[in-house]
Design a protein around this motif. Structure first.
Motif, PDB file in Angstrom:
ATOM      1  N   ILE A 153      20.100  30.004 -12.377  1.00 40.42           N
ATOM      2  CA  ILE A 153      20.947  30.149 -11.193  1.00 40.42           C
ATOM      3  C   ILE A 153      22.362  30.467 -11.669  1.00 40.42           C
ATOM      4  O   ILE A 153      22.855  29.852 -12.625  1.00 40.42           O
ATOM      5  CB  ILE A 153      20.936  28.860 -10.350  1.00 40.42           C
ATOM      6  CG1 ILE A 153      19.507  28.551  -9.890  1.00 40.42           C
ATOM      7  CG2 ILE A 153      21.876  28.979  -9.147  1.00 40.42           C
ATOM      8  CD1 ILE A 153      19.337  27.161  -9.339  1.00 40.42           C
ATOM      9  N   LYS A 154      23.040  31.403 -11.005  1.00 40.19           N
ATOM     10  CA  LYS A 154      24.315  31.899 -11.538  1.00 40.19           C
ATOM     11  C   LYS A 154      25.564  31.457 -10.767  1.00 40.19           C
ATOM     12  O   LYS A 154      26.630  31.336 -11.346  1.00 40.19           O
ATOM     13  CB  LYS A 154      24.297  33.441 -11.562  1.00 40.19           C
ATOM     14  CG  LYS A 154      23.309  34.030 -12.551  1.00 40.19           C
ATOM     15  CD  LYS A 154      23.705  33.738 -13.990  1.00 40.19           C
ATOM     16  CE  LYS A 154      24.945  34.514 -14.407  1.00 40.19           C
ATOM     17  NZ  LYS A 154      25.289  34.260 -15.834  1.00 40.19           N
ATOM     18  N   ARG A 155      25.482  31.231  -9.456  1.00 38.36           N
ATOM     19  CA  ARG A 155      26.704  31.049  -8.661  1.00 38.36           C
ATOM     20  C   ARG A 155      27.030  29.576  -8.451  1.00 38.36           C
ATOM     21  O   ARG A 155      26.213  28.788  -7.958  1.00 38.36           O
ATOM     22  CB  ARG A 155      26.549  31.739  -7.301  1.00 38.36           C
ATOM     23  CG  ARG A 155      27.877  31.844  -6.522  1.00 38.36           C
ATOM     24  CD  ARG A 155      28.802  32.827  -7.200  1.00 38.36           C
ATOM     25  NE  ARG A 155      30.015  33.080  -6.396  1.00 38.36           N
ATOM     26  CZ  ARG A 155      31.234  32.652  -6.742  1.00 38.36           C
ATOM     27  NH1 ARG A 155      31.402  31.947  -7.847  1.00 38.36           N
ATOM     28  NH2 ARG A 155      32.275  32.950  -5.999  1.00 38.36           N
ATOM     29  N   TYR A 203      22.341  29.394   6.565  1.00 35.98           N
ATOM     30  CA  TYR A 203      21.907  29.032   5.213  1.00 35.98           C
ATOM     31  C   TYR A 203      21.000  27.803   5.260  1.00 35.98           C
ATOM     32  O   TYR A 203      21.215  26.889   6.058  1.00 35.98           O
ATOM     33  CB  TYR A 203      23.106  28.701   4.329  1.00 35.98           C
ATOM     34  CG  TYR A 203      23.927  29.878   3.879  1.00 35.98           C
ATOM     35  CD1 TYR A 203      23.521  30.659   2.805  1.00 35.98           C
ATOM     36  CD2 TYR A 203      25.128  30.191   4.511  1.00 35.98           C
ATOM     37  CE1 TYR A 203      24.288  31.736   2.375  1.00 35.98           C
ATOM     38  CE2 TYR A 203      25.902  31.263   4.090  1.00 35.98           C
ATOM     39  CZ  TYR A 203      25.474  32.032   3.026  1.00 35.98           C
ATOM     40  OH  TYR A 203      26.231  33.091   2.616  1.00 35.98           O
ATOM     41  N   ASN A 239      16.611  33.230   3.490  1.00 33.02           N
ATOM     42  CA  ASN A 239      16.000  33.105   2.167  1.00 33.02           C
ATOM     43  C   ASN A 239      17.006  32.676   1.105  1.00 33.02           C
ATOM     44  O   ASN A 239      16.709  32.741  -0.085  1.00 33.02           O
ATOM     45  CB  ASN A 239      15.349  34.434   1.767  1.00 33.02           C
ATOM     46  CG  ASN A 239      14.207  34.812   2.700  1.00 33.02           C
ATOM     47  OD1 ASN A 239      13.410  33.959   3.075  1.00 33.02           O
ATOM     48  ND2 ASN A 239      14.150  36.068   3.078  1.00 33.02           N
ATOM     49  N   HIS A 240      18.188  32.259   1.532  1.00 34.55           N
ATOM     50  CA  HIS A 240      19.226  31.845   0.580  1.00 34.55           C
ATOM     51  C   HIS A 240      19.474  30.355   0.761  1.00 34.55           C
ATOM     52  O   HIS A 240      19.993  29.916   1.778  1.00 34.55           O
ATOM     53  CB  HIS A 240      20.511  32.637   0.818  1.00 34.55           C
ATOM     54  CG  HIS A 240      21.445  32.603  -0.352  1.00 34.55           C
ATOM     55  ND1 HIS A 240      21.692  33.698  -1.146  1.00 34.55           N
ATOM     56  CD2 HIS A 240      22.189  31.601  -0.878  1.00 34.55           C
ATOM     57  CE1 HIS A 240      22.548  33.380  -2.097  1.00 34.55           C
ATOM     58  NE2 HIS A 240      22.871  32.105  -1.952  1.00 34.55           N
ATOM     59  N   ARG A 241      19.097  29.587  -0.231  1.00 30.09           N
ATOM     60  CA  ARG A 241      19.233  28.134  -0.159  1.00 30.09           C
ATOM     61  C   ARG A 241      20.391  27.685  -1.044  1.00 30.09           C
ATOM     62  O   ARG A 241      20.514  28.112  -2.190  1.00 30.09           O
ATOM     63  CB  ARG A 241      17.930  27.460  -0.598  1.00 30.09           C
ATOM     64  CG  ARG A 241      17.953  25.941  -0.472  1.00 30.09           C
ATOM     65  CD  ARG A 241      16.627  25.323  -0.884  1.00 30.09           C
ATOM     66  NE  ARG A 241      15.588  25.553   0.128  1.00 30.09           N
ATOM     67  CZ  ARG A 241      14.566  26.384  -0.022  1.00 30.09           C
ATOM     68  NH1 ARG A 241      14.438  27.086  -1.140  1.00 30.09           N
ATOM     69  NH2 ARG A 241      13.665  26.506   0.923  1.00 30.09           N
ATOM     70  N   CYS A 270      17.128  26.677  -5.349  1.00 29.24           N
ATOM     71  CA  CYS A 270      18.358  27.175  -4.723  1.00 29.24           C
ATOM     72  C   CYS A 270      18.858  28.434  -5.424  1.00 29.24           C
ATOM     73  O   CYS A 270      18.512  28.709  -6.574  1.00 29.24           O
ATOM     74  CB  CYS A 270      19.434  26.093  -4.744  1.00 29.24           C
ATOM     75  SG  CYS A 270      19.034  24.648  -3.726  1.00 29.24           S
ATOM     76  N   GLN A 271      19.711  29.175  -4.725  1.00 28.77           N
ATOM     77  CA  GLN A 271      20.303  30.384  -5.313  1.00 28.77           C
ATOM     78  C   GLN A 271      21.774  30.196  -5.678  1.00 28.77           C
ATOM     79  O   GLN A 271      22.319  30.959  -6.469  1.00 28.77           O
ATOM     80  CB  GLN A 271      20.169  31.556  -4.336  1.00 28.77           C
ATOM     81  CG  GLN A 271      18.770  32.127  -4.223  1.00 28.77           C
ATOM     82  CD  GLN A 271      17.809  31.205  -3.485  1.00 28.77           C
ATOM     83  OE1 GLN A 271      18.123  30.722  -2.402  1.00 28.77           O
ATOM     84  NE2 GLN A 271      16.655  30.962  -4.072  1.00 28.77           N
ATOM     85  N   SER A 272      22.432  29.193  -5.096  1.00 25.77           N
ATOM     86  CA  SER A 272      23.845  28.931  -5.375  1.00 25.77           C
ATOM     87  C   SER A 272      24.103  27.428  -5.289  1.00 25.77           C
ATOM     88  O   SER A 272      23.331  26.694  -4.666  1.00 25.77           O
ATOM     89  CB  SER A 272      24.755  29.652  -4.373  1.00 25.77           C
ATOM     90  OG  SER A 272      24.527  31.049  -4.373  1.00 25.77           O
TER      91      SER A 272
END
Length: 211
Positions: A100-102, A28, A3-5, A67-69
């Motif tokens: 999105i933070k990273r 990933y 679940n991490h794109r 996306c998360q990163s």
């Protein structure tokens, strides 16, 4: 990591491809921005290709959506417009809008930060870059300034001469000086991917090298 794109810029380059391999080997999902996707030969159900350029804010937003990163290994191509700072501006704008933070990105050891205590060899390499490629150096330095004034959880990974091998030897990490003259692309890829789950270098610019 189903679940991490991850949004990946520079995945068509020699270091970027190894980053991509590491990401998919760890499960990933990856959205990869490519200028010429028809030339890309890596196939995996975990990869989604987005056609476009890092200098195009619309393409960057399309890439980052969902996306998360974000990881960028984008390098400066000869005789092309400066890319580092504008790509980062595009990325940060999209990240802010999409919450999105990273953000993890690569740079050379020539980038200076207020926290450095560079030794003679690193200083010499930095000065050589400044004199030989002043515009590229200034653009990378501008990128650091942009990051420093942003709200995202960024890490700027600084590297010496890259050996384009998959070999993963011992990697030394320092926040104030580069402790070796070279680094393998495999070590870069491994370190960058680990940063996705490592909060030790948030808003920092570590040097990595092989001894």
């Amino acid at each position: 990591m189903k679940n991490h794109r991850i949004a990946l810029l520079g995945g068509g380059g020699r270091t970027g491809k190894l980053v991509l391999y590491h990401l998919i080997n760890q499960g990933y999902q990856v959205k990869c921005l490519l200028r010429n996707p028809q030339k890309y030969q890596i196939e995996s159900p975990l990869i989604e290709v987005v056609e476009g350029d890092a200098l195009n804010p619309v393409a960057v937003k399309t890439l980052i959506q969902g996306c998360q990163s974000v990881i960028s290994t984008v390098g400066q191509r000869k005789d092309e417009p400066l890319v580092a700072s504008q790509a980062t501006l595009n990325i940060l704008e999209a990240m802010a809008e999409l919450k999105i933070k990273r953000y993890v990105l690569l740079a050379g050891l020539n980038v200076d930060t207020p926290f450095d205590n560079k030794g003679p060899e690193t200083v010499a390499a930095t000065e050589w870059m400044k004199m030989t490629y002043p515009a590229i150096h200034a653009d990378r330095q501008k990128t650091y300034s942009i990051l420093s004034n942003s709200d995202v959880d960024w890490t700027l990974v600084r590297v010496p001469f890259i050996e384009f091998t998959e070999t993963e030897g011992e990697t030394v990490i320092s926040l104030d000086d580069c402790l070796g003259s070279k680094i393998s692309a495999g070590c870069i890829a491994s370190f960058v991917v680990k940063l996705l789950t490592d909060n030790n270098y948030i808003k920092m610019s570590p040097f990595i090298a092989n001894l």
